[in-house]
Design an enzyme around this catalytic site. Structure first.
Site, PDB file in Angstrom:
ATOM      1  N   HIS A 132       0.840  -1.201   0.000  1.00 42.98           N
ATOM      2  CA  HIS A 132       0.000   0.000   0.000  1.00 42.98           C
ATOM      3  C   HIS A 132       0.881   1.259   0.000  1.00 42.98           C
ATOM      4  O   HIS A 132       0.662   2.187  -0.779  1.00 42.98           O
ATOM      5  CB  HIS A 132      -0.921   0.014   1.225  1.00 42.98           C
ATOM      6  CG  HIS A 132      -1.688   1.291   1.349  1.00 42.98           C
ATOM      7  ND1 HIS A 132      -2.898   1.505   0.730  1.00 42.98           N
ATOM      8  CD2 HIS A 132      -1.393   2.446   1.997  1.00 42.98           C
ATOM      9  CE1 HIS A 132      -3.310   2.731   0.996  1.00 42.98           C
ATOM     10  NE2 HIS A 132      -2.423   3.326   1.765  1.00 42.98           N
ATOM     11  N   HIS A 137       1.445   4.704  -2.862  1.00 41.18           N
ATOM     12  CA  HIS A 137       1.674   6.134  -2.608  1.00 41.18           C
ATOM     13  C   HIS A 137       2.891   6.723  -3.323  1.00 41.18           C
ATOM     14  O   HIS A 137       2.821   7.816  -3.878  1.00 41.18           O
ATOM     15  CB  HIS A 137       1.919   6.368  -1.105  1.00 41.18           C
ATOM     16  CG  HIS A 137       0.688   6.424  -0.271  1.00 41.18           C
ATOM     17  ND1 HIS A 137      -0.128   7.529  -0.200  1.00 41.18           N
ATOM     18  CD2 HIS A 137       0.117   5.513   0.555  1.00 41.18           C
ATOM     19  CE1 HIS A 137      -1.142   7.296   0.633  1.00 41.18           C
ATOM     20  NE2 HIS A 137      -1.015   6.075   1.101  1.00 41.18           N
ATOM     21  N   GLU A 179      -5.581   9.404  -0.641  1.00 40.86           N
ATOM     22  CA  GLU A 179      -6.023   8.007  -0.508  1.00 40.86           C
ATOM     23  C   GLU A 179      -7.002   7.573  -1.598  1.00 40.86           C
ATOM     24  O   GLU A 179      -6.887   6.468  -2.108  1.00 40.86           O
ATOM     25  CB  GLU A 179      -6.657   7.777   0.872  1.00 40.86           C
ATOM     26  CG  GLU A 179      -5.687   7.908   2.044  1.00 40.86           C
ATOM     27  CD  GLU A 179      -4.656   6.778   2.102  1.00 40.86           C
ATOM     28  OE1 GLU A 179      -4.816   5.760   1.412  1.00 40.86           O
ATOM     29  OE2 GLU A 179      -3.663   6.937   2.851  1.00 40.86           O
TER      30      GLU A 179
HETATM   31 FE   LIG Z   1      -2.480   5.293   2.430  1.00 36.48          FE
END
Ligand SMILES: [Fe+2]
Length: 256
Positions: A132, A137, A179
């Site tokens: 993740h 990101h 996000e």
């Molecule tokens: Fe995140």
């Protein structure tokens, strides 16, 4: 050992509240099975992302040297990322308190977990893992405007620790951009938020029209509640990354 230790010490010397959470990533300790899980996670996402991720994400993936077959070595990622935008992918021990998280963003150090999910949770983990954090990101941090936005965001929030209402409103800006952000490019909806980049199920649902897509409006975003454990019913589309940087400055002025 010597180089890694001095990198850790240097990072710690630049931070106050976040310093105790910094660790070293011992890349050599990842097992062949863990590299195989990373490769499987990447291979599940890339066909869809090549078509539906924004171009800045796909460019960033290559610019920071991510590989499809091996877990990322964070010091190598940072060595490619830092000359571009000043950002580093900095290993941390796990979930950070808000003040430490914002302090790191303000210093252009992205708090990065080093553990990897197991084969039994390929689709979803409640806590962020290295897939993740890095796959989802870090490629965006190679983009100068996005990088400036995120640093400025951290700086604003680090100054709001006394004001939980303002922090909650700013938390919604993070949620609906970093996000779960989507952007319109060449007349099509593209994804850039890490929750969409790293989750096949949620991204597929959004691309199939399963979420209402509204035009990004920072005032509306700051008032939009969300449920971290559910699929997102509403998302906000920007037209450019300059838009979220400017919106963050506008949010700051409205909080003041
Ligand atoms: Fe995140």
């Amino acid at each position: 050992m010597g180089i890694a230790t001095s990198t850790l010490n240097l990072a710690q010397s630049k931070l106050h509240v976040a310093a105790p959470y910094l660790i070293e990533q011992t890349w050599a300790n990842y097992t062949p099975e863990q590299h195989a899980i990373w490769a499987e996670l990447v291979s599940r996402r890339m066909p869809q992302l090549r078509e539906h991720a924004c171009r800045e994400y796909l460019d960033g993936f290559h610019q920071i040297g991510l590989r499809e077959d091996k877990l990322p070595n964070l010091s190598e990622v940072s060595a490619l990322l830092q000359p571009r935008t000043g950002w580093q992918s900095t290993p941390v021990s796990g979930f950070l308190p808000a003040a430490a998280f914002f302090e790191m963003l303000a210093a252009r150090m992205f708090p990065t977990t080093t553990w990897l999910r197991g084969r039994d949770s390929l689709e979803y983990t409640p806590e962020p893992d290295i897939f993740h954090d890095v796959f989802g990101h870090v490629p965006m941090h190679a983009h100068p405007v996005f990088g400036d936005f995120l640093q400025h965001y951290g700086q604003i929030c680090a100054g709001l620790m006394h004001d939980p209402v303002a922090l909650e409103r700013m938390g919604r800006v993070f949620w609906f951009t970093v996000e779960f952000g989507v952007i319109r490019q060449e007349g099509r909806l593209k994804v850039y938020g890490s929750g969409l980049i790293s989750s096949h199920g949620e991204c597929t649902r959004v691309l199939a029209g399963g979420a209402e897509i509204r035009d990004f409006d920072v005032e509306k975003v700051m008032n939009q509640e969300f449920d971290t454990g559910a699929m997102q019913p509403v998302l906000y589309a920007v037209e450019s990354f300059e838009q979220i940087y400017e919106a963050t400055k506008l949010a700051e002025s409205r909080l003041g």
